[in-house]
Design a protein around this motif. Structure first.
Motif, PDB file in Angstrom:
ATOM      1  N   UNK A 109     -51.092  60.065 107.532  1.00 44.71           N
ATOM      2  CA  UNK A 109     -50.281  59.452 108.603  1.00 44.71           C
ATOM      3  C   UNK A 109     -49.894  58.027 108.217  1.00 44.71           C
ATOM      4  N   UNK A 110     -50.859  57.282 107.675  1.00 47.05           N
ATOM      5  CA  UNK A 110     -50.575  55.908 107.251  1.00 47.05           C
ATOM      6  C   UNK A 110     -49.524  55.893 106.148  1.00 47.05           C
ATOM      7  N   UNK A 111     -49.617  56.859 105.247  1.00 44.44           N
ATOM      8  CA  UNK A 111     -48.636  56.939 104.153  1.00 44.44           C
ATOM      9  C   UNK A 111     -47.244  57.239 104.703  1.00 44.44           C
ATOM     10  N   UNK A 112     -47.178  58.179 105.665  1.00 41.51           N
ATOM     11  CA  UNK A 112     -45.884  58.532 106.272  1.00 41.51           C
ATOM     12  C   UNK A 112     -45.291  57.320 106.993  1.00 41.51           C
ATOM     13  N   UNK A 113     -46.132  56.588 107.733  1.00 46.77           N
ATOM     14  CA  UNK A 113     -45.674  55.399 108.462  1.00 46.77           C
ATOM     15  C   UNK A 113     -45.135  54.345 107.492  1.00 46.77           C
ATOM     16  N   UNK A 114     -45.880  54.134 106.398  1.00 47.78           N
ATOM     17  CA  UNK A 114     -45.456  53.144 105.407  1.00 47.78           C
ATOM     18  C   UNK A 114     -44.132  53.543 104.763  1.00 47.78           C
ATOM     19  N   UNK A 115     -44.022  54.827 104.427  1.00 46.23           N
ATOM     20  CA  UNK A 115     -42.781  55.298 103.804  1.00 46.23           C
ATOM     21  C   UNK A 115     -41.599  55.208 104.763  1.00 46.23           C
ATOM     22  N   UNK A 116     -41.863  55.438 106.065  1.00 53.11           N
ATOM     23  CA  UNK A 116     -40.798  55.335 107.073  1.00 53.11           C
ATOM     24  C   UNK A 116     -40.265  53.906 107.141  1.00 53.11           C
ATOM     25  N   UNK A 117     -41.195  52.938 107.146  1.00 46.78           N
ATOM     26  CA  UNK A 117     -40.802  51.524 107.187  1.00 46.78           C
ATOM     27  C   UNK A 117     -40.018  51.157 105.929  1.00 46.78           C
TER      28      UNK A 117
END
Length: 235
Positions: free
Chosen positions: A187-195
């Motif tokens: 989830x943290x990786x997805x959030x970072x990639x989204x940003x």
């Protein structure tokens, strides 16, 4: 006097002062003989076992008795034990029916049943007026076979079961925590990639706008006049 005891007494008297190497030679010789030879061979082996003299032979200095008889004479431990049982307790029966059969009766039917089984075999042979084949003798032995031991009922060890369940639950909890940590990281990786993706899109828009602005500026710039050779000449 029991025949076995007499043979043993006479033989041990003959070898009283004999070197161990000579005794070994005698055993090899007796092995090639018939029943009497096997008896004498066994008596000599029993003597070497009890005295430990076989270790005087350099190559058997650190060997066990079982290693000695197998390597030197090709006799296995079970065969030696069979001879000790048959000749030591049922000499007459072993002489008549063979060392192996008597030992087989002892193992199959129990040591206390040996006289009874031997008696039945003798009665059958008397009726037939001849010796039974080994196969027929074994058929009689089979009839006196001791029953298989009763297996104890399976008593469930509930403490063990509870312990195993507890260990299993602990393992499940560990796996659950591991999975939760993996999901959290994803989830943290997805959030970072989204940003990062949003920032890249903004940067892309900025570059696009800058490109359009530069294009307009280039289009509005004044064109430099060409040189007129005639005018320059008049001047």
């Amino acid at each position: 006097m029991n025949e076995m005891v007499k043979i043993k007494a006479d033989l041990l008297k003959d070898i009283a002062n004999m070197e161990v190497s000579k005794k070994v030679e005698m055993i090899h010789g007796f092995q090639k003989a018939a029943f009497d030879g096997r008896v004498k061979s066994f008596i000599l082996l029993q003597s070497l076992e009890s005295s430990g003299e076989f270790r005087e032979i350099p190559k058997y200095k650190k060997s066990s008795f079982w290693e000695f008889i197998e390597n030197e004479f090709g006799i296995r431990e079970q065969s030696y034990r069979d001879a000790r049982f048959s000749l030591g307790f049922h000499y007459a029966a072993a002489e008549k029916h063979g060392i192996g059969l008597i030992a087989r009766i002892g193992r199959t039917c129990g040591v206390r049943k040996v006289p009874e089984v031997v008696k039945v075999i003798a009665e059958v042979e008397s009726k037939l007026k001849g010796s039974l084949s080994h196969t027929k003798a074994l058929e009689i032995v089979k009839k006196f076979e001791k029953p298989a031991p009763i297996k104890p009922k399976d008593h469930t060890d509930y403490k063990q079961v509870v312990s195993e369940i507890r260990d299993s639950n602990v393992q499940v909890q560990r796996e659950k925590m591991t999975l939760e940590q993996q999901v959290k990281r994803q989830i943290e990786t997805i959030h970072r990639l989204t940003i990062e993706n949003a920032e890249l899109r903004r940067e892309n828009m900025r570059l696009s706008e800058e490109n359009e602005r530069l294009t307009l500026l280039i289009g509005e710039a004044p064109t430099k006049p060409k040189n007129n050779p005639g005018v320059e000449a008049r001047a």
